[in-house]
Design an enzyme around this catalytic site. Structure first.
Site, short mmCIF file in Angstrom:
data_model
loop_
_atom_site.label_atom_id
_atom_site.label_comp_id
_atom_site.label_asym_id
_atom_site.label_seq_id
_atom_site.Cartn_x
_atom_site.Cartn_y
_atom_site.Cartn_z
N ASP A 93 4.02 4.67 4.21
CA ASP A 93 3.60 5.97 4.76
C ASP A 93 4.09 6.07 6.19
OD1 ASP A 93 1.86 4.41 6.23
OD2 ASP A 93 0.09 4.98 5.10
N ASP A 268 -2.14 6.41 -4.16
CA ASP A 268 -2.47 5.16 -3.46
C ASP A 268 -3.88 5.29 -2.93
OD1 ASP A 268 -2.54 5.19 -0.16
OD2 ASP A 268 -1.51 6.91 -1.02
#
Length: 377
Positions: A93, A268
């Site tokens: 990320d 996630d």
């Protein structure tokens, strides 16, 4: 300008989809749940257990890894896969969410976000270009654009400002990613909080920019599930059918089931390992709190029919003892049990979509959760 596509849509059953995402480090079967290895490690688990549980891809965090041990150091040591020993696909990320939630004295400007490290208070700057540079140094298969995530509830003006800034940062992130080798991917992130028209505007702007895949960010940050699902309903129909869709930071097994039903491909969340460390197991009968005294004399496993050995063989009484005693093994066992359950759920959804029986799978799964704990013998 569009980018090469690395996603094959294999089958669909209504909005629910199953597919294959090709990365430089392997194929990811979708719908996919990515266990979170924030700082290059899975809390309480070895990578081989993560792989054995059925995970094709894991997540690492740009913010934490750039602070410690440093992206340049990881690059010098061969990249994130070599450094960690996870020889498979990785997504990183952008660090935007962690800057929002962890950093001290955060300040957002058009050019970048400046903040003080939560580790040592050092002053740092993260721009879209630097976020991409860090992710390229890490060598992740899938990088994320830098965005500004707003915690809900928030004022509409703040949500719209952050959404527009994220669109501009997405364009800059794409330009910064142009030098990446073939096969590596960049995903854009749709923002817009809980405002439907802002979500739609963000999704359209992101599609106009063009990315390898598309994420929905800024959810699971304080809003009720019904709001999250409503925002997915606003965004998913706008996203290209032939590109992967990623719902960031989500969630519970029910969240995953309902989001897949709305066309989401990737997820996630830290929930499986975090709850495992706090004594909670996820099973096909719903969550089981092993701290409860009712398990102290129960010799049965969590689920005699589970494909995962620890779920099938470890007595509830033993798991209860480990949790109450604060033994590290308890957290380790429950973390692997939870990751295995999440992966088993994803495999069940993939199979059901391929067989076009997703609706009945969804109903049966929800009915099993509703049964709750197995009644004592």
């Amino acid at each position: 300008m569009s980018l090469p596509n690395h996603f094959d849509l294999v089958a669909a059953d209504g909005p629910a989809r199953t597919g294959r995402l090709m990365t430089p480090h392997g194929v990811v079967r979708t719908p996919a749940f990515m266990p979170v290895g924030t700082a290059g490690a899975m809390k309480g688990m070895h990578w081989r257990e993560v792989r054995d549980a059925g995970a094709d891809i894991v997540l690492g965090n740009t913010y934490h890894l750039m602070l410690r041990p440093g992206a340049e150091r990881i690059a010098a040591l061969g990249g994130l896969q070599t450094f960690t020993g996870w020889n498979g696909p990785m997504l990183t990320d952008s660090g935007g969410f962690q800057v929002m939630s962890l950093a001290q004295l955060r300040k957002v400007s058009e050019s970048a976000v400046t903040f003080r490290s939560h580790i040592d208070g050092a002053s740092l700057e993260l721009s879209p270009e630097r976020a991409i540079e860090v992710q390229r140094l890490l060598g992740s298969d899938i990088a994320m654009q830098l965005d500004e995530c707003v915690r809900l509830p928030a004022e509409r003006g703040d949500i719209e400002r952050a959404m527009q800034l994220s669109l501009r940062w997405g364009e800059r992130s794409k330009r910064a990613f142009e030098s990446a080798p073939p096969g590596y991917m960049l995903f854009g992130i749709a923002q817009g909080g809980d405002v439907p028209e802002l979500r739609r505007a963000s999704a359209r702007g992101m599609v106009d920019t063009g990315f390898h895949g598309y994420a929905i960010g800024g959810l699971a940050v304080g809003e009720p599930q019904v709001v999250m699902l409503a925002m997915i309903d606003e965004v998913a129909p706008i996203l290209p059918r032939d590109r992967p869709r990623y719902l960031m930071g989500v969630g519970t097994p029910e969240d995953l089931l309902e989001a897949v039903a709305r066309g989401i491909d990737m997820f996630d969340c830290v929930l499986p390992t975090r709850n495992g460390r706090h004594g909670v197991a996820f099973t096909r009968f719903g969550p089981v709190n092993l701290r409860n005294a009712r398990h102290a004399d129960d010799p049965r496993p969590l689920d005699e029919e589970s494909p995962w050995p620890s779920t099938r063989t470890c007595a509830r009484a033993y798991l209860h003892h480990l949790v109450k005693s604060g033994e590290t093994l308890g957290a380790m066992l429950l973390s692997e049990i939870n990751i295995a359950y999440y992966q088993h759920l994803m495999q069940g959804m993939r199979d059901a979509i391929s067989q076009r029986i997703f609706a009945s799978f969804r109903d049966r799964t929800r009915a099993d959760w509703a049964k709750g704990h197995i009644a004592p013998r």
